[in-house]
Structures are given as C-alpha cells and as structure tokens.
Design a protein around this motif. Structure first.
Motif, PDB file in Angstrom:
ATOM      1  N   PRO A  66      28.356  27.156  61.109  1.00 53.24           N
ATOM      2  CA  PRO A  66      27.262  27.966  61.657  1.00 53.24           C
ATOM      3  C   PRO A  66      26.197  27.085  62.308  1.00 53.24           C
ATOM      4  CG  PRO A  66      27.014  27.741  59.292  1.00 53.24           C
ATOM      5  CD  PRO A  66      28.311  27.056  59.645  1.00 53.24           C
ATOM      6  N   THR A  67      25.635  27.576  63.365  1.00 55.05           N
ATOM      7  CA  THR A  67      24.553  26.872  64.044  1.00 55.05           C
ATOM      8  C   THR A  67      23.642  27.909  64.696  1.00 55.05           C
ATOM      9  OG1 THR A  67      24.020  25.135  65.641  1.00 55.05           O
ATOM     10  CG2 THR A  67      25.816  26.648  66.218  1.00 55.05           C
ATOM     11  N   VAL A  68      22.633  27.439  65.370  1.00 49.34           N
ATOM     12  CA  VAL A  68      21.702  28.320  66.069  1.00 49.34           C
ATOM     13  C   VAL A  68      21.707  27.963  67.545  1.00 49.34           C
ATOM     14  CG1 VAL A  68      19.303  29.064  66.306  1.00 49.34           C
ATOM     15  CG2 VAL A  68      20.238  28.599  64.035  1.00 49.34           C
ATOM     16  N   ALA A  69      21.926  28.968  68.384  1.00 53.65           N
ATOM     17  CA  ALA A  69      21.961  28.746  69.833  1.00 53.65           C
ATOM     18  C   ALA A  69      20.688  29.289  70.469  1.00 53.65           C
ATOM     19  CB  ALA A  69      23.185  29.430  70.438  1.00 53.65           C
ATOM     20  N   ALA A 106      26.511  20.723  68.616  1.00 55.67           N
ATOM     21  CA  ALA A 106      27.832  20.633  68.001  1.00 55.67           C
ATOM     22  C   ALA A 106      27.735  19.929  66.652  1.00 55.67           C
ATOM     23  CB  ALA A 106      28.788  19.889  68.923  1.00 55.67           C
ATOM     24  N   PRO A 107      28.749  20.076  65.792  1.00 59.08           N
ATOM     25  CA  PRO A 107      28.708  19.394  64.494  1.00 59.08           C
ATOM     26  C   PRO A 107      28.530  17.881  64.587  1.00 59.08           C
ATOM     27  CG  PRO A 107      30.413  21.066  64.493  1.00 59.08           C
ATOM     28  CD  PRO A 107      29.904  20.982  65.897  1.00 59.08           C
ATOM     29  N   ASP A 108      28.967  17.260  65.700  1.00 58.27           N
ATOM     30  CA  ASP A 108      28.798  15.809  65.836  1.00 58.27           C
ATOM     31  C   ASP A 108      27.432  15.434  66.403  1.00 58.27           C
ATOM     32  OD1 ASP A 108      29.022  16.662  68.425  1.00 58.27           O
ATOM     33  OD2 ASP A 108      30.826  15.494  68.900  1.00 58.27           O
ATOM     34  N   GLY A 109      26.548  16.432  66.629  1.00 57.95           N
ATOM     35  CA  GLY A 109      25.203  16.153  67.103  1.00 57.95           C
ATOM     36  C   GLY A 109      25.013  16.230  68.603  1.00 57.95           C
ATOM     37  N   THR A 110      26.068  16.406  69.362  1.00 62.76           N
ATOM     38  CA  THR A 110      25.958  16.483  70.819  1.00 62.76           C
ATOM     39  C   THR A 110      25.486  17.872  71.237  1.00 62.76           C
ATOM     40  OG1 THR A 110      28.282  17.124  71.016  1.00 62.76           O
ATOM     41  CG2 THR A 110      27.767  14.770  71.131  1.00 62.76           C
ATOM     42  N   PRO A 130      22.211  33.342  65.929  1.00 61.00           N
ATOM     43  CA  PRO A 130      23.224  32.582  65.189  1.00 61.00           C
ATOM     44  C   PRO A 130      24.526  32.480  65.971  1.00 61.00           C
ATOM     45  CG  PRO A 130      22.985  34.767  64.253  1.00 61.00           C
ATOM     46  CD  PRO A 130      21.898  34.630  65.273  1.00 61.00           C
ATOM     47  N   LEU A 131      25.192  31.361  65.832  1.00 58.87           N
ATOM     48  CA  LEU A 131      26.446  31.110  66.542  1.00 58.87           C
ATOM     49  C   LEU A 131      27.360  30.286  65.652  1.00 58.87           C
ATOM     50  CD1 LEU A 131      27.917  31.322  69.360  1.00 58.87           C
ATOM     51  CD2 LEU A 131      27.012  29.037  69.827  1.00 58.87           C
ATOM     52  N   TRP A 132      28.646  30.574  65.730  1.00 56.84           N
ATOM     53  CA  TRP A 132      29.650  29.805  64.998  1.00 56.84           C
ATOM     54  C   TRP A 132      30.433  28.943  65.974  1.00 56.84           C
ATOM     55  CZ3 TRP A 132      30.642  29.755  59.680  1.00 56.84           C
ATOM     56  CH2 TRP A 132      29.893  30.659  58.919  1.00 56.84           C
ATOM     57  N   THR A 133      30.722  27.702  65.573  1.00 59.28           N
ATOM     58  CA  THR A 133      31.530  26.798  66.394  1.00 59.28           C
ATOM     59  C   THR A 133      32.642  26.206  65.543  1.00 59.28           C
ATOM     60  OG1 THR A 133      30.280  24.770  65.904  1.00 59.28           O
ATOM     61  CG2 THR A 133      29.441  26.185  67.683  1.00 59.28           C
ATOM     62  N   GLY A 137      32.800  21.757  68.320  1.00 63.44           N
ATOM     63  CA  GLY A 137      31.606  22.275  68.958  1.00 63.44           C
ATOM     64  C   GLY A 137      31.854  23.446  69.877  1.00 63.44           C
ATOM     65  N   ARG A 138      33.081  23.902  69.998  1.00 59.18           N
ATOM     66  CA  ARG A 138      33.386  25.036  70.864  1.00 59.18           C
ATOM     67  C   ARG A 138      33.014  26.331  70.154  1.00 59.18           C
ATOM     68  NH1 ARG A 138      37.930  28.254  71.465  1.00 59.18           N
ATOM     69  NH2 ARG A 138      38.977  27.010  69.856  1.00 59.18           N
ATOM     70  N   ALA A 139      32.376  27.239  70.890  1.00 58.93           N
ATOM     71  CA  ALA A 139      31.943  28.513  70.312  1.00 58.93           C
ATOM     72  C   ALA A 139      33.155  29.354  69.932  1.00 58.93           C
ATOM     73  CB  ALA A 139      31.058  29.264  71.296  1.00 58.93           C
ATOM     74  N   VAL A 140      33.124  29.908  68.717  1.00 56.61           N
ATOM     75  CA  VAL A 140      34.222  30.736  68.218  1.00 56.61           C
ATOM     76  C   VAL A 140      33.635  31.983  67.573  1.00 56.61           C
ATOM     77  CG1 VAL A 140      35.798  28.793  67.871  1.00 56.61           C
ATOM     78  CG2 VAL A 140      34.235  29.474  66.030  1.00 56.61           C
ATOM     79  N   THR A 141      34.512  32.906  67.224  1.00 59.53           N
ATOM     80  CA  THR A 141      34.074  34.117  66.535  1.00 59.53           C
ATOM     81  C   THR A 141      33.712  33.794  65.090  1.00 59.53           C
ATOM     82  OG1 THR A 141      36.356  34.639  65.946  1.00 59.53           O
ATOM     83  CG2 THR A 141      35.499  35.597  67.987  1.00 59.53           C
ATOM     84  N   PRO A 142      32.851  34.582  64.465  1.00 58.55           N
ATOM     85  CA  PRO A 142      32.496  34.336  63.062  1.00 58.55           C
ATOM     86  C   PRO A 142      33.716  34.484  62.159  1.00 58.55           C
ATOM     87  CG  PRO A 142      30.920  35.835  64.096  1.00 58.55           C
ATOM     88  CD  PRO A 142      32.071  35.693  65.044  1.00 58.55           C
TER      89      PRO A 142
END
Length: 205
Positions: A66-69, A106-110, A130-133, A137-142
C-alpha cells in the motif's frame, strides 16, 4: 421435496409388488443422500475453496504494497476519440472510477507516474488517495479481503450443494418414472391375457 413419499411401501401386505419395494429403497436412498451426502459435498467444496482463496489472499498481501498517490491531473483530456465521445459503458465506469495521472513512491523509493483509477467521485490536482503497487512499483488492484474470499467460498459450497440436491432428486424422479412404466406394462400384458375372457361363463371370472 418428495423423496420420501415411497417409504410407506415398506409395509408388509399381500398387495405389495416388487416395484413397490424398489421404490421404497429408492426413496430411502434419496433421503439419505439429501440429508447426509449433499450437505457434506457442499461443506467439502466450500472448505476447499476457502482454503485456496485464503492462500491467494495471503499471497496477494505479500506481493502488493500500500502507498499513497497524488493526483497530478485528470487523464480524460486527450483520451477521447476524434469526436470526443466514448462508449456509454466506459463513460459510466469512469464516472464511478475517474482516471487520473498520479505520482507515487515505489517500494524501492523511486518516484513513479502513471495513469490510474481512483475510488473518489472527484479527483482534483493535489488530492491524495490510497494506491496499491507490486514490488516493482507498478500500480495494481487492491488485494482481496479475507471476508470477500470467505463469501466466495460460501457461495461455491451452496452452489455445489444445490446442484447435488437437484441431481439426487432428478435421479429419484427418473427411477420412479421407470418403475411406473414397468407397472403399466405389466398391467397391459395381464389385461391382454385376461381381457378377452372377462365376464364369460366358465372363464373363471
């Protein structure tokens, strides 16, 4: 359900035919299957489906982050055709899930930027959602929620139980229909033998 309607034929009486006893066995077998085997089949399928779906849920939660876009701009500009029109179903879907150009980490910080859909009815530049990757780091469905997985498993179990019950009852009806046809055939043969002499003097009638 009328699977047990033939159980009365177990009674001993001089008029009981072999087909009556067979029909009683058919009714008893169908009743046992409906009371024991059908629920067991539904429970087994539901349990198996739930275990499989829960493994999938755990795998999705491990693979997705999970991340925030942040909304950069609307993605609608320039996406329509030359006439600026879209099919009705696509337009309706985008009214419920508007497409935007967003930026996220992205999870690697980029930093990543791409076109995604949101659950907000209106998304303005600068809004966060909220956004799931995936791990890249590619956006995916929850990921699927565990309760949703259990609901799907329950539906699968109930569906199998209903289908199994329908098959058992259908088999019972087919068996009873064939027994009735056999009885009528025997009555027709017996009448063909006795009928011509019916009521004649000295014919034993």
């Amino acid at each position: 359900m009328r699977a047990a309607t033939g159980l009365w034929r177990w009674r001993h009486n001089p008029l009981r035919r072999t087909t009556d006893l067979v029909e009683a066995w058919v009714a008893l077998t169908a009743a046992l299957l409906l009371c024991l085997a059908v629920p067991l089949a539904g429970w087994a399928v539901g349990t198996s489906a739930n275990e499989s779906l829960q493994r999938s849920v755990r795998a999705q939660h491990e693979e997705r982050v999970p991340t925030v876009a942040r909304v950069v701009r609307s993605a609608e500009t320039g996406e329509a055709g030359a006439t600026g029109q879209r099919p009705a179903d696509t337009a309706g879907e985008r009214r419920l899930r508007p497409a935007v150009v967003a930026a996220w980490t992205a999870p690697d910080g980029t930093r990543r930027t791409g076109t995604v859909t949101t659950t907000r009815e209106q998304a303005d530049p600068g809004d966060h959602f909220p956004l799931w990757t995936d791990r890249t780091g590619r956006a995916v469905t929850p990921p699927m929620h565990p309760e949703t997985a259990r609901a799907h498993a329950l539906i699968a179990g109930l569906t199998v139980a209903l289908l199994a019950g329908f098959l058992v009852e259908s088999a019972r009806r087919v068996a009873v229909h064939r027994l009735l046809r056999r009885r009528y055939d025997r009555l027709d043969r017996a009448w063909a033998e006795v009928g011509p002499d019916w009521g004649r003097t000295g014919a034993g009638s």
